[in-house]
Design an enzyme around this catalytic site. Sequence first.
Site, PDB file in Angstrom:
ATOM      1  NE  ARG A   1      -4.251  -1.817   0.197  1.00 18.48           N
ATOM      2  CZ  ARG A   1      -4.144  -2.938  -0.427  1.00 18.48           C
ATOM      3  NH1 ARG A   1      -3.156  -3.121  -1.297  1.00 18.48           N
ATOM      4  NH2 ARG A   1      -5.135  -3.847  -0.571  1.00 18.48           N
TER       5      ARG A   1
ATOM      6  CD  GLU B   1      -2.132   3.394  -6.066  1.00 19.63           C
ATOM      7  OE1 GLU B   1      -1.020   3.179  -5.639  1.00 19.63           O
ATOM      8  OE2 GLU B   1      -3.235   2.812  -6.081  1.00 19.63           O
TER       9      GLU B   1
ATOM     10  CG  HIS C   1      -2.089  -0.419  -7.600  1.00 14.72           C
ATOM     11  ND1 HIS C   1      -2.563   0.255  -6.536  1.00 14.72           N
ATOM     12  CD2 HIS C   1      -2.181  -1.816  -7.284  1.00 14.72           C
ATOM     13  CE1 HIS C   1      -2.850  -0.581  -5.609  1.00 14.72           C
ATOM     14  NE2 HIS C   1      -2.899  -1.853  -5.958  1.00 14.72           N
TER      15      HIS C   1
END
Length: 314
Positions: A234, A263, A286
Amino acid sequence: MMNIVFLDSTAVPKHILIPRPSFAHQWIEYEHTSAAQTVERAKDADIVITSKVIFSREVMQQLPKLKLIALTATGTNNIDLVAAKELGIAVKNVTGYSSVTVPEHVLGLIFALKHSLMCWYKDQLAQKWADCKQFCYFDYPITDVRGSVLGVIGKGNLGTEIGRLASALGMQVIYAERKGAQHIREGYLPFEQVLKEADIVTLHCPLTENTQNLINAETLKLMKPTAYLINTGRGPLVDEQALVEALENRTIAAAALDVLVKEPPEKDNPLIQAAARLPNLIITPHIAWASDSAVTTLVNKVKQNIEDFVATGK
C-alpha cells in the site's frame, strides 16, 4: 429483482468481464464514479460493486436499499466498516487472487534493480551503445541476486510466497516482527534488525494506523546504503518525501514501487517527479496484481461473493 451497480468498472481490464450472477438482476455499469456521483448512482442499488469508490458513513446513510458492497479488491480501507455494520450493510472483499502475480512482480523488480536494467534500457533510447567504441560498457552496477538477504515485512500469503521463491533463488529470507512488538515470534526477527541486515526490503503488510509511514526518514536511515526498498503493498506504508530524499542522498541505493499514496498520483507527486531524474527509482502503476489469471480469479470470486450473500444473507 436485485439491482446491481458496478461503480468503477475500469478497475478490471476490459478484456476480462465479471461473470453475471445466476439470479434475476438488473446490472448497471459505470467506468468511473466520483465522490459527488456516488449517492445518485447507488441510491437504487441492492448491491454495489466497487474497487476504490469511498463509502463513508455519510454516504451509506443515504443508501437505505443497499445490502452489500462487493469489492473487486482485497483492501477495505475505502469503506467505513464500523458504519457499514451498524447500518446492516455487508462488505465482502476478495483475497488470494494475486498470490502468483505479485510475488513474480517483486522478483522482476529485484532483478531489474540488481542488474540496473532500466538504466541500460534508457541508454539504448539515446543510442549510447551504438556510440560505444567497444562491444560493451560498464556504467551501472550489476550485482547477484543469489546470496542477497531479503527482508520481508508481512508474513501473510504474499510475504510467504515471495519468501519461498526468493529462497529457491538462493536468497536468505528474514521476516520482520511488527514494529514495537514486545514479543518476537518464532520465525521472525525484530523489525529494526531486519532493516539493518537486509539487502532488499519488501513490504507486504496491511495498511493500518500502526503501519502508515512505516518506512520514513528514521527507518530509512536504519537500512544499508546499498539496500533496496520494494513496495507492492500500500502506498501510505511509505513516506514519499522521505524516500525521495533518501534516494537523492544515497541513504539507500534504490527503490521500486507499484503503489503510491494517492492513485492515480498528481503530476507533482514527489516520487513521480523524481523518477524522471533518478536512475535508482522504478515506478509501475499498481499493476503487480493484474495478470490475466489473477484478474480472472478475482472476478469469479466477486461473483461467488455476491451469489453466496444472496443465498445466505451473509
